[in-house]
Design a protein around this motif. Structure first.
Motif, PDB file in Angstrom:
ATOM      1  N   ARG A 125       0.835  -1.207   0.000  1.00  0.00           N
ATOM      2  CA  ARG A 125       0.000   0.000   0.000  1.00  0.00           C
ATOM      3  C   ARG A 125       0.870   1.259   0.000  1.00  0.00           C
ATOM      4  N   ASP A 157      -3.116  -2.998   8.885  1.00  0.00           N
ATOM      5  CA  ASP A 157      -4.489  -2.549   8.617  1.00  0.00           C
ATOM      6  C   ASP A 157      -4.713  -1.165   9.231  1.00  0.00           C
ATOM      7  N   ASP A 179      -4.921   2.845   7.067  1.00  0.00           N
ATOM      8  CA  ASP A 179      -5.971   3.874   7.117  1.00  0.00           C
ATOM      9  C   ASP A 179      -5.443   5.166   7.740  1.00  0.00           C
ATOM     10  N   THR A 238      -7.943   0.403  -0.480  1.00  0.00           N
ATOM     11  CA  THR A 238      -7.748   0.260   0.965  1.00  0.00           C
ATOM     12  C   THR A 238      -9.094   0.370   1.698  1.00  0.00           C
TER      13      THR A 238
HETATM   14 MG   LIG Z   1      -8.478  -1.888   6.535  1.00  0.00          MG
END
Ligand SMILES: [Mg+2]
Ligand SMILES: NC(=O)C1=CN([C@@H]2O[C@H](COP(=O)(O)OP(=O)(O)OC[C@H]3O[C@@H](n4cnc5c(N)ncnc54)[C@H](OP(=O)(O)O)[C@@H]3O)[C@@H](O)[C@H]2O)C=CC1
Ligand SMILES: O=C(O)CCC(=O)C(=O)O
Length: 413
Positions: A123, A301, A305, A334
């Motif tokens: 990401r 995770d 964000d 995402t």
């Molecule tokens: Mg997530």
């Protein structure tokens, strides 16, 4: 349903993708806002490919089903045909899929990553000039997250409070590990979960992150963990990560370690670590100090964000799930399905569009990928944006999801 008619499969041999001029690419439209977002994204990606290659190359899109759409038409949430398509065609893309909280089905997103062993969740987080953000120097945020995608508490080994399974598991624990069992504060009413973090899983993730840093000429790789508390899982991740730097890349300890430097392509890359809570404050106060980030599944995770918010939100944060050994990859946003906005043609399609940009680059179609970036930069610079940016941007024109896609295409010229 869009069906591939004239494409050919991508192949993978000797560690490399062999991409025909008209590859078949499976896609999942996604639940909720996925429907609007996918329509806009496919138009943008097709337009970039047409503009870059004037018909010499094109994507033969093949819709495959998952989530509510799959359940409604096949009775399965993740049909075997969908898994087969991702296995056969190697590279695909997907919109978000809903996961209920508490009970109900387990995450289909996580299932796809685990079944195909897509161990890296890649990401990248960068700022596009003009995007409204809550921080003062968003241009200093340029990080690439390597989130481990196959283990940690996401492995799904959990026992529900009150179930026969949890009672059985507690009995085992009490018999085999009485001292550990005593530490459970409320044993009669606890649900329990297991967090596997392995040396193998860590090694392949950290190697992928270091290889990326070398290839892209980046300055550092930071291992983010909570190893002070979870010593043998998160702490293991840190120690095994440093071992990779030392043993696989001929690392040298800096001032006695554990920070390690490696040399590659005439450049020095620092491998360092930071505890996750400190990291979350430092990415706000000193973002320029972080570059490539390697971390476990749950930390990754949260971090993705949090970092996305620093550069304008998850509406524009892309990603890809990749296995560098088998060649399988599924690119995806995402963000989730944002159900309150479903079918309103409202949300930002930027995250799936930029995931598509990552996919084009992964296929070696850099000219088309560059056009997508140019289009996104142009649409934002012209202040023609969706609600998430418009509400924070002075003088911006509010566009629908589909209109933002059209604006991106216009700015490819
Ligand atoms: Mg997530
Ligand atoms: N990979 C995947 O498929 C993922 C799936 N999910 C799933 O999605 C469902 C909903 O999750 P939830 O926690 O609400 O998180 P979401 O990411 O779906 O939405 C949270 C908030 O993020 C903003 N947002 C999300 N998407 C966009 C977009 N495209 N453009 C602009 N803003 C956006 C909205 O903010 P605002 O309200 O401020 O406008 C929205 O309310 C859950 O079932 C979850 O499991 C979640 C993450 C990833
Ligand atoms: O699978 C889900 O529903 C959530 C996944 C998620 O949050 C993520 O991939 O970042």
């Amino acid at each position: 349903m869009t069906q591939a008619t004239t494409g050919e499969p991508i192949k993978f041999a000797n560690g490399e993708l062999n991409v025909p001029n008209h590859p078949i690419v499976p896609f999942i439209e996604g639940d909720g806002t996925g429907r609007d977002i996918w329509r806009a994204s496919q138009r943008v990606l097709d337009a970039a490919v047409v503009k870059a290659y004037a018909g010499d190359k094109s994507i033969a899109w093949k819709e495959v089903l998952a989530g509510q759409k799959a359940f409604d038409s096949t009775g399965e949430w993740l049909p075997d045909a969908t898994l087969e398509a991702f296995k056969t065609y190697f590279v695909g893309i997907k919109g978000p899929l809903t996961t209920p909280v508490g009970g109900g089905i387990r995450s289909l997103n996580v299932a796809l990553r685990q079944i195909l062993d897509l161990y890296v969740c890649l990401r990248p987080v960068r700022w596009f000039t003009g995007v409204p953000t809550p921080i003062k120097r968003p241009e200093e945020v340029d990080m690439v997250i390597f989130r481990e995608n196959s283990e940690d508490i996401y492995a799904g080994i959990e026992f529900q409070e009150g179930s026969e399974e949890v009672d059985k598991f507690k009995k085992l624990l009490k018999e085999a590990f009485p001292k550990h069992f005593e530490k459970i504060r409320f044993p009669d009413t606890s649900g329990l979960g297991i967090k596997p973090v392995s040396k193998e899983g860590t090694r392949r993730l950290v190697k992928a992150a270091i290889d990326y840093a070398i290839e892209q000429g980046r300055d550092s790789v930071t291992l983010v963990h909570k190893g002070n508390i979870m010593k043998f899982t998160e702490g293991g991740f840190r120690d095994w990560g440093y071992e990779v730097a030392m043993n696989d890349y001929n690392g040298e300890l800096i001032d006695g370690g554990p920070w390690t430097k490696i040399k590659a392509n005439g450049k020095e890359i620092i491998v360092k670590d930071v505890i996750a809570d400190a990291f979350l404050q430092q990415i706000l106060t000193r973002p320029a100090e972080y570059d490539v980030v390697a971390t476990m599944n749950l930390n990754g995770d949260y971090i993705s964000d949090a970092l996305a918010a620093q550069v304008g939100g998850i509406g524009i944060a892309p990603g890809g799930n990749i296995n560098y050994t088998t060649g399988h990859a599924i690119f995806e946003a995402t963000h989730g399905t944002a159900p309150k906005y479903a079918d309103q043609d409202k949300v930002n399609p930027g995250s799936v569009i930029l995931s598509g940009e990552m996919m084009l680059r992964h296929l070696g179609w850099n000219e088309a990928a560059d056009l997508v970036v140019k289009g996104v930069e142009g649409a934002i610079a012209a202040k023609t944006v969706t609600y998430d940016f418009e509400r924070l941007m002075d003088g911006a024109k509010l566009l629908k999801c589909s209109e933002f896609g059209e604006a991106i295409i216009k700015h490819m010229d």
